[in-house]
Design a protein around this motif. Structure first.
Motif, PDB file in Angstrom:
ATOM      1  N   ALA A  77      46.623  47.374  21.432  1.00 11.33           N
ATOM      2  CA  ALA A  77      45.826  48.303  20.634  1.00 11.33           C
ATOM      3  C   ALA A  77      44.423  47.761  20.394  1.00 11.33           C
ATOM      4  N   LEU A  78      44.313  46.432  20.266  1.00  7.37           N
ATOM      5  CA  LEU A  78      43.003  45.851  19.967  1.00  7.37           C
ATOM      6  C   LEU A  78      42.098  45.846  21.190  1.00  7.37           C
ATOM      7  N   ASN A  79      42.614  45.257  22.276  1.00 11.53           N
ATOM      8  CA  ASN A  79      41.737  44.998  23.419  1.00 11.53           C
ATOM      9  C   ASN A  79      41.935  45.959  24.595  1.00 11.53           C
ATOM     10  N   SER A  81      42.973  49.457  24.553  1.00 14.46           N
ATOM     11  CA  SER A  81      43.337  50.800  24.112  1.00 14.46           C
ATOM     12  C   SER A  81      43.196  51.820  25.245  1.00 14.46           C
ATOM     13  N   THR A  84      46.689  52.240  26.695  1.00 15.30           N
ATOM     14  CA  THR A  84      47.636  53.037  25.891  1.00 15.30           C
ATOM     15  C   THR A  84      47.256  54.508  25.953  1.00 15.30           C
ATOM     16  N   HIS A  85      45.962  54.790  25.953  1.00 11.02           N
ATOM     17  CA  HIS A  85      45.549  56.187  26.021  1.00 11.02           C
ATOM     18  C   HIS A  85      45.943  56.801  27.357  1.00 11.02           C
ATOM     19  N   GLY A  88      50.184  55.741  27.992  1.00  8.98           N
ATOM     20  CA  GLY A  88      51.086  55.489  26.865  1.00  8.98           C
ATOM     21  C   GLY A  88      52.503  55.941  27.144  1.00  8.98           C
ATOM     22  N   GLU A  89      52.620  57.086  27.823  1.00 12.03           N
ATOM     23  CA  GLU A  89      53.937  57.663  28.046  1.00 12.03           C
ATOM     24  C   GLU A  89      54.764  56.811  29.006  1.00 12.03           C
ATOM     25  N   GLY A  92      53.690  52.560  27.464  1.00 12.33           N
ATOM     26  CA  GLY A  92      53.942  52.322  26.048  1.00 12.33           C
ATOM     27  C   GLY A  92      55.372  52.601  25.635  1.00 12.33           C
ATOM     28  N   ALA A  93      55.991  53.626  26.258  1.00 17.28           N
ATOM     29  CA  ALA A  93      57.342  53.999  25.835  1.00 17.28           C
ATOM     30  C   ALA A  93      58.354  52.868  26.023  1.00 17.28           C
ATOM     31  N   SER A 357      39.217  48.009  25.654  1.00 18.97           N
ATOM     32  CA  SER A 357      38.774  48.786  24.499  1.00 18.97           C
ATOM     33  C   SER A 357      37.265  48.805  24.407  1.00 18.97           C
TER      34      SER A 357
END
Lengths: 412, 312
Positions: A77-79, A81, A84-85, A88-89, A92-93, A357
C-alpha cells in the motif's frame, strides 16, 4: 536514485531478510510436529524434551518472521499502490486470503500451542501444532500464488486500467506457483533439516553429553534434509525449464532472449528488457550448492549408524559451518526469481515503473533507512539469540515454563 | 455487499483497538514499574498468551482493506505515508522488545527491552491515533500538516485510552499489589481519557471531511459511556466490568472514525466481481477465526498464578 529504485531496494532487502525466517519456520514445523507426535504416541520423556528444545527455537524464529513480515503487508500500500490498483483482484485477493486463512489461524494456534503446555490435553495440544504447520504450508502456497501471478499472469482480462479475474482455477493452479511451491517446501526442509543436524553436530563436537538427544536430532535432520534435496533439485530443474520457455528474458540468453526483448520493446515502448547478466550466475551457484549436498551429505548419512559420526571432528565441524549455506541459497533463489522478472512487476503486462506509488523519493528514502536499520538489528540480534538457545541445549528449556520458575534462561 | 465488507474492515480494526490496545497499554505501564522487576515480569506474562493473537487483527485489517477498498487505501496510505512508516516502525520495535526481553538473563538486558517496549508502545498508540485523526480529515501532503490539532488530539486520546485499557486488563488478570497499582493508575487515567474522548468526538464534525454522519453518533456516544462505566467499576473493584467498559471504548474509537469516513471509503471500493469472489472464499472463515480466539481466551481466563505458562 529515484523513488522506484529506492522502493525496489527496500522491497528486496525486506523480503530477503524476511525469507530467512520463513524458510526455517517452514522447514522446522514438520520436524517438530513429528517429534511431538512421537511423544504423544510413545510417552517417552526424551521426545518431550526434543519437542520443547526445537520448539523454542522455532517460536523465536517464527516471532522474528512475523516482525519482519509486518512491513511487507504495508509496503504494497505504501510503495506499490499501482499494483494493488491494477491487479488487486488477482494479486491482492490471494494475499488477503493469506492474512485471513493462513496467518491469522497460524498465529492464534501458535499462541495456543506456546501457552497451552500443561494446560491443554496432550492430544488437543498436538493438534494445535498440526494446525500451525498446515497453516504455514497454506500460507506459503497462497503467497506463491500471488507471486506466481506476477511471474506468469493467467486467468485475467483487461478491463479499462485494471485487470479482471476470469478464471480463478487458472490462478490457483498456475504452473509458476505450483512448481515454486514444490521447490520451496523441500528447500525449506533442507534449511530446517541441515540446521537441526548442524546444531547437533555442534553439541557432539563440544561433548555436551546429550548423546541420545542429539543422536535422534542428527538422524532426523540429516535424513529429512537429504531426501528433501532431491525434491528441491527436481522441482528446481522443472522450474528452470519452465522459465526458459515462458520467461525468455530471465535466463535464456542468446537469440531467444534478444528476440523476446525486441518484441517487448515494440509492444511496450523502448527499455531494457533483459535480466541482469548475474542472474544466470546466481542460478548456477544455487544449483552447485544443491549438488554439493547430494554428493557430500551422503558421507555423514553412511556414518549415522552406531554413532560413528559423533567422533569425527572435521565432519562435525563442516556440519556446523555449513548451516548458513542453505539459508544463503534460498535467498539466491528469490533473487533469481524476482530480479530476473525485471523490469516487469507483472511479466509482460505491467512494468515496475507503473506499479510504484506516487510518493516522493525523500519519503521512500526515509522509510528505507529506518526499516533497513531495524531489520539489520532484528536479524543480527535475532540470530545471535537463536544461536544462544541452540548452544545452551536441552538443559534449560524455556517452553512450557511457568511463572513460579526462576526467570527463564537463567544463569551461565 | 460493499456494506458488509465495510463492516468487516471496521470490525477488524475495532478488534485490533480492543485487543492490541490493552497489550500496548500494558506495555506503557511497564514504564511505571521502575525498580520492580517482578511486577514487570508479571505484566509481560499477563499479556503473553494474547500477544500473537492480538496483533494479527491489524494485519488482517490491512490485508482485507487492500483488496476490498484498494483505491481508498492507496489514497489514504500515500497521503499519510510518514504516519504509517512511524506506526509500522514502532510496531516492529514493540515486538522486538517483547521477543527479546526474556531471551537473556541479565537484568540490564531485560530492563533495556522493557524500556524499549514501553516507549515503542506509546509511539505505536500515538501513531495509530494520528492516523485516525488525519484520516477523517481531507488528506493533505507534508509531514507538518499531519501534526494538525485534530490529528494530535487523536494521538493523545488513543494513548490515554490504551493506557486506561491496559490498566483495566492488568487489574483483571493479576493479583495482589500489581492489581492494586493497576487499579489506582486506571482510576487516575479515566477522567483524562474521558475528557479527551469527549473532546475528540465533539470536535469531529468540524474536522471531518464529510461533515457529520448520523451513524457516527452511536459509537461516538458509546465510547465515552464505556469509559464512564470503567471509571465507576474501577473504584468499586469490579475488574470485569471495568475491562468490558474499556473494551467498548477502545473499539468505538475506530468505529466512530470509520462511520465518518464511510462515504469516502465506499467511493474507493473494489470492482463487484472482486467483492463477490472474496465474499465466497473469505467470509466463511471469519466465524472460525473468532472461535479460535475465543478458545484462547477461555484457556487463559484465570488470573495469573504460579502455574501460569510464560514465554516472553
Amino acid at each position: 536514485m529515484d523513488a522506484l529504485d529506492l522502493a525496489r531496494l527496500e522491497f528486496g532487502i525486506t523480503t530477503s531478510l524476511h525469507f530467512l525466517f520463513v524458510a526455517l519456520t517452514l522447514g522446522l514445523a514438520p520436524l517438530i510436529a513429528f517429534l511431538q507426535t512421537l511423544w504423544v504416541v510413545r510417552g517417552n520423556p526424551l521426545h518431550e524434551r526434543l519437542t520443547k528444545f526445537w520448539g523454542q527455537i522455532y517460536i523465536v524464529n517464527y516471532g522474528l518472521g512475523i516482525v519482519s513480515g509486518l512491513l511487507l503487508e504495508f509496503q504494497f500500500a505504501l510503495n506499490w499502490s499501482g499494483l494493488t490498483h491494477f491487479a488487486g483482484e488477482l494479486f491482492g485477493a490471494p494475499m488477503a486470503m493469506e492474512t485471513l486463512y493462513a496467518f491469522f489461524v497460524e498465529s492464534t494456534f501458535l499462541g495456543l500451542w506456546i501457552f497451552g503446555w500443561g494446560r491443554l490435553p496432550k492430544v488437543a495440544h498436538l493438534l494445535t501444532f498440526y494446525v500451525v504447520a498446515l497453516a504455514a504450508i497454506g500460507s506459503a502456497y497462497l503467497i506463491v500464488v500471488a507471486n506466481g501471478f506476477l511471474q506468469n499472469p493467467v486467468g485475467f482480462e483487461r478491463a479499462g486500467d485494471a485487470l479482471r479475474l476470469v478464471d480463478a482455477g487458472a490462478v490457483f493452479a498456475n504452473p509458476a506457483a505450483l512448481l515454486a511451491v514444490g521447490h520451496i517446501l523441500p528447500a525449506a526442509l533442507m534449511v530446517g533439516g541441515f540446521f537441526m543436524a548442524g546444531v547437533s553436530a555442534w553439541h557432539f563436537r563440544r561433548g555436551t553429553g546429550e548423546i541420545a538427544f542429539f543422536r535422534l536430532s542428527m538422524r532426523l535432520g540429516l535424513t529429512v534434509g537429504y531426501v528433501a534435496t532431491f525434491f528441491t533439485i527436481g522441482f528446481g530443474d522443472a522450474s528452470v525449464l519452465w522459465v526458459v520457455r515462458n520467461q525468455p528474458t530471465k535466463l535464456a540468453g542468446g537469440a531467444e532472449a534478444v528476440e523476446a526483448a525486441r518484441r517487448m520493446a515494440a509492444e511496450h515502448g523502448p527499455g531494457d528488457y533483459l535480466a541482469p547478466a548475474w542472474v544466470p550466475i546466481a542460478l548456477t551457484v544455487m544449483l552447485s550448492v544443491a549438488y554439493l549436498y547430494v554428493l557430500f551429505a551422503l558421507i555423514p548419512i553412511v556414518l549415522l549408524g552406531r554413532g560413528r559420526i559423533e567422533r569425527r571432528r572435521l565432519l562435525l565441524g563442516i556440519g556446523v559451518w555449513t548451516i548458513p549455506l542453505p539459508f544463503l541459497t534460498v535467498i539466491l533463489g528469490w533473487m533469481v526469481r524476482e530480479v530476473g522478472r525485471q523490469p516487469w512487476v507483472i511479466y509482460d503486462v505491467l512494468p515496475t515503473s507503473q506499479a510504484v506509488s506516487d510518493v516522493g523519493a525523500a519519503s521512500v528514502l526515509a522509510s528505507l533507512v529506518i526499516f533497513t536499520s531495524l531489520y539489520v538489528t532484528l536479524v543480527v540480534v535475532g540470530y545471535l539469540l537463536i544461536a544462544r538457545i541452540a548452544r545452551r541445549g536441552p538443559e534449560s528449556l524455556v517452553l512450557g515454563g511457568v511463572l513460579a520458575d526462576p526467570e527463564p534462561v537463567g544463569g551461565r | 455487499m460493499e456494506i458488509v465488507w465495510l463492516l468487516v474492515v471496521g470490525l477488524l480494526l475495532a478488534g485490533w483497538y480492543a485487543l492490541d490496545g490493552f497489550a500496548l497499554g500494558a506495555g506503557m505501564f511497564l514504564a511505571a514499574l521502575r525498580g520492580d522487576a517482578r511486577s514487570r515480569r508479571h505484566v509481560v506474562a499477563a499479556v503473553g498468551p494474547f500477544f500473537l493473537a492480538n496483533e494479527v487483527w491489524l494485519i488482517a485489517f490491512a490485508g482485507v482493506l487492500a483488496v476490498t477498498f484498494p483505491d481508498a487505501e492507496a489514497a489514504l496510505f500515500t497521503a499519510l505515508y510518514p504516519v504509517i512508516v512511524l506506526m509500522v516502525a514502532a510496531w516492529l520495535v514493540r515486538d522486538l522488545g517483547m521477543w527479546f526481553r526474556a531471551r537473556r538473563p541479565e537484568p540490564g538486558w531485560q530492563r533495556w527491552w522493557e524500556t524499549t517496549q514501553a516507549v515503542a508502545s506509546l509511539v505505536f498508540a500515538a501513531a495509530a491515533g494520528l492516523f485516525l485523526g488525519n484520516a477523517v480529515q481531507e488528506p493533505g501532503d507534508g509531514v507538518l500538516r499531519m501534526l494538525n490539532p485534530y490529528g494530535l488530539l487523536g494521538a493523545l486520546t488513543t494513548v490515554a485510552l490504551f493506557a486506561l485499557h491496559g490498566t483495566a486488563f492488568l487489574a483483571l488478570r493479576t493479583t495482589g499489589e500489581l492489581r492494586e497499582r493497576a487499579r489506582r493508575a486506571g482510576g487516575r487515567l479515566a477522567p483524562a481519557a474521558l475528557g479527551l474522548l469527549v473532546l475528540l468526538v465533539a470536535t469531529a464534525p468540524l474536522a471531518s471531511a464529510t461533515g457529520l454522519a448520523p451513524l457516527a453518533l452511536v459509537p461516538g456516544l458509546a465510547g465515552p459511556a464505556g469509559v464512564t462505566v470503567a471509571w465507576r467499576a474501577m473504584r468499586k473493584g469490579r475488574d470485569g466490568t471495568a475491562f468490558a467498559g474499556t473494551v467498548l471504548a477502545a473499539a468505538c474509537l475506530p468505529l466512530t472514525a470509520g462511520a465518518l469516513m464511510a462515504g469516502r471509503l465506499l467511493d474507493g471500493v473494489a470492482g463487484e466481481s472482486t467483492i463477490d469472489r472474496l465474499t465466497m472464499v473469505a467470509l466463511p472463515i471469519l466465524p472460525f477465526l473468532l472461535a479460535a480466539q475465543a478458545v484462547l481466551w477461555w484457556v487463559h481466563r484465570h488470573r495469573l498464578n504460579d502455574r501460569s505458562v510464560t514465554f516472553f
